[in-house]
Design an enzyme around this catalytic site. Sequence first.
Site, PDB file in Angstrom:
ATOM      1  N   ALA A   1     -11.126   0.597   8.413  1.00 62.34           N
ATOM      2  CA  ALA A   1     -10.133   0.066   9.495  1.00 62.34           C
ATOM      3  C   ALA A   1      -9.517   1.163  10.864  1.00 62.34           C
ATOM      4  O   ALA A   1      -8.317   1.355  11.085  1.00 62.34           O
ATOM      5  CB  ALA A   1      -9.341  -0.881   9.144  1.00 62.34           C
TER       6      ALA A   1
ATOM      7  N   HIS B   1       0.112   1.015  -2.667  1.00 59.13           N
ATOM      8  CA  HIS B   1      -0.423   0.308  -1.654  1.00 59.13           C
ATOM      9  C   HIS B   1      -1.041  -0.883  -2.708  1.00 59.13           C
ATOM     10  O   HIS B   1      -2.010  -0.711  -3.185  1.00 59.13           O
ATOM     11  CB  HIS B   1      -1.056   0.914  -0.886  1.00 59.13           C
ATOM     12  CG  HIS B   1      -2.111   0.034   0.020  1.00 59.13           C
ATOM     13  ND1 HIS B   1      -2.362   0.671   1.578  1.00 59.13           N
ATOM     14  CD2 HIS B   1      -2.420  -0.549   0.631  1.00 59.13           C
ATOM     15  CE1 HIS B   1      -3.041  -0.244   2.266  1.00 59.13           C
ATOM     16  NE2 HIS B   1      -3.212  -1.409   1.438  1.00 59.13           N
TER      17      HIS B   1
ATOM     18  N   ASP C   1      -5.571  -1.056  -3.342  1.00 54.41           N
ATOM     19  CA  ASP C   1      -5.923  -1.836  -1.589  1.00 54.41           C
ATOM     20  C   ASP C   1      -5.744  -3.267  -2.853  1.00 54.41           C
ATOM     21  O   ASP C   1      -6.627  -4.309  -1.747  1.00 54.41           O
ATOM     22  CB  ASP C   1      -6.329  -1.379  -0.878  1.00 54.41           C
ATOM     23  CG  ASP C   1      -6.067  -1.875   0.686  1.00 54.41           C
ATOM     24  OD1 ASP C   1      -4.955  -2.579   0.569  1.00 54.41           O
ATOM     25  OD2 ASP C   1      -7.026  -2.465   1.560  1.00 54.41           O
TER      26      ASP C   1
ATOM     27  N   ALA D   1     -12.782  -6.866   2.318  1.00 51.98           N
ATOM     28  CA  ALA D   1     -11.443  -7.927   2.088  1.00 51.98           C
ATOM     29  C   ALA D   1      -9.622  -7.239   0.793  1.00 51.98           C
ATOM     30  O   ALA D   1      -9.529  -8.413  -0.116  1.00 51.98           O
ATOM     31  CB  ALA D   1     -10.838  -9.516   1.928  1.00 51.98           C
ATOM     32  N   GLY D   2      -9.328  -5.642   1.033  1.00 52.98           N
ATOM     33  CA  GLY D   2      -8.901  -5.200  -0.341  1.00 52.98           C
ATOM     34  C   GLY D   2     -10.109  -4.956  -1.162  1.00 52.98           C
ATOM     35  O   GLY D   2     -11.356  -4.634  -0.820  1.00 52.98           O
TER      36      GLY D   2
ATOM     37  N   ASP E   1     -13.154   3.376  -5.082  1.00 54.24           N
ATOM     38  CA  ASP E   1     -14.204   2.072  -5.603  1.00 54.24           C
ATOM     39  C   ASP E   1     -15.252   2.218  -5.931  1.00 54.24           C
ATOM     40  O   ASP E   1     -15.715   1.607  -6.627  1.00 54.24           O
ATOM     41  CB  ASP E   1     -13.505   1.107  -5.635  1.00 54.24           C
ATOM     42  CG  ASP E   1     -13.326   0.635  -3.998  1.00 54.24           C
ATOM     43  OD1 ASP E   1     -14.115   1.317  -3.449  1.00 54.24           O
ATOM     44  OD2 ASP E   1     -13.166  -0.566  -3.683  1.00 54.24           O
TER      45      ASP E   1
ATOM     46  N   HIS F   1      -1.480  -5.073  -3.288  1.00 55.08           N
ATOM     47  CA  HIS F   1      -1.652  -6.812  -2.620  1.00 55.08           C
ATOM     48  C   HIS F   1      -1.070  -7.238  -3.791  1.00 55.08           C
ATOM     49  O   HIS F   1      -1.031  -8.618  -3.693  1.00 55.08           O
ATOM     50  CB  HIS F   1      -2.704  -7.358  -1.474  1.00 55.08           C
ATOM     51  CG  HIS F   1      -2.502  -6.581  -0.211  1.00 55.08           C
ATOM     52  ND1 HIS F   1      -1.722  -6.158   0.903  1.00 55.08           N
ATOM     53  CD2 HIS F   1      -3.261  -5.237  -0.069  1.00 55.08           C
ATOM     54  CE1 HIS F   1      -1.659  -5.575   1.435  1.00 55.08           C
ATOM     55  NE2 HIS F   1      -2.511  -4.935   1.240  1.00 55.08           N
TER      56      HIS F   1
ATOM     57  N   HIS G   1     -15.324   1.250  -0.916  1.00 54.65           N
ATOM     58  CA  HIS G   1     -14.538   1.841   0.264  1.00 54.65           C
ATOM     59  C   HIS G   1     -15.161   2.806   1.198  1.00 54.65           C
ATOM     60  O   HIS G   1     -15.299   3.132   2.229  1.00 54.65           O
ATOM     61  CB  HIS G   1     -12.808   1.799   0.265  1.00 54.65           C
ATOM     62  CG  HIS G   1     -12.987   0.491   0.163  1.00 54.65           C
ATOM     63  ND1 HIS G   1     -12.900  -0.594  -0.754  1.00 54.65           N
ATOM     64  CD2 HIS G   1     -11.665  -0.685   1.362  1.00 54.65           C
ATOM     65  CE1 HIS G   1     -11.859  -2.331  -0.497  1.00 54.65           C
ATOM     66  NE2 HIS G   1     -11.165  -1.619   0.539  1.00 54.65           N
TER      67      HIS G   1
END
Length: 404
Positions: free
Chosen positions: A237, A80, A291, A326-327, A265, A82, A268
């Site tokens: 989420a 996962h 992420d 946001a990630g 991290d 981006h 999160h």
Amino acid sequence: MAARAESTVLAGARVVLPTGVVENGRVRVEAGRIASVGGEADQGVGGVASVGGEAGRGAPDASVLDLTGHWVVPGFVDMHNHGGGGASFTSGGVDEVLKGVRTHQEHGTTTLVASTVTGEMDFLAQRAGFLSELVEQGDLAGIHFEGPFISPCRKGAHSEALLRDPDPAEVRKLLDAARGTARMVTLATELPGGIDSVRLLVEHGVIAAIGHTDATYEQTVDAIDAGATVATHLFNAMPPLGHRAPGPIAALLEDERVTVELINDGTHLHPAALELAFHRAGAGRVAFITDAMDAAGFGDGVYQLGPLEVEVKDGVARLAVGGSIAGSTLTLDTAFKRAATIDRLPVTDIVRAISANPAKLLGVYDRVGSLEPGKDADLVILDADFAIAGVLRRGEWVVRPQLG
């Protein structure tokens, strides 16, 4: 150009094998593959496994790298991700995507799935076709579609205007566009069409992941029974764990069929949440992910995540409007070090979560995810403080050890 380790013996390190840690271990690499692994035979430490008759101590023509005081672990597998290095997997061209891949390789991730974010269906289909070419040539391990089939109640850093219910026909459109390279789709399975979409994904050998969801406990159980096997970034989420309405978290943690993604991290997840997940799911059902977005390995600044603007400050990415996380800017070497030094997890458990488990989920464990003879020579060398000291991918040095 990276230099291939044609015949190299990594000696003297703590080597993490599927069976445990071998002290003063040896890993022999030949022509891009692991030829043998084990311990020093004259010390009786661990067994030696090999292919092609190699006894594990190295042939006369092999170069020997003394890694005393270091760890040797399998290359990391990120299912996962981006982007990174200033590049986005959702919008970047070939050079940008490869720059992002290389950035994560330098941090130990030798196998990487490119994740997209919510966009117009035609754009996502076009993007799938583009990324599939990089999968076919071996730069990526597959494609993960995160959105648009997610809940507006738990949209996170996704554009609400572009969200849609998981219509199986539209899910199939993305799978077809990916030409067999789709590995995972994240769904809010409580939405209309969600369960049927899960069944469609299972039929096509694609992971159905529950995430960005507002599902109840019971709805989540139904989705798991239909074939969903992954929790997308557990805790994030989705509704929080409640004592009367336990929601998706309880259902995902308790079911042995589900692997839970964790973003370790320090932003999160609170350490207690991570400990709860490991305690309830066990090391065999946890997958560390990043992420990551463009800023990973690059720095603070203003970025685009799909159509949305993201501000990164002190390494934390948030939407410029609304402030949602946001990630991340995480790399998996940082996740490993944090797990070992702050969370105090056993190194063998970390290796399962960061290499073996995701490799098994992605169907590539026959090639990567553990240090075993015959597998690709994907490995990471860590120093005594769990910092990257070297990275080998398919026998090529991505980060060459600089040993004193």
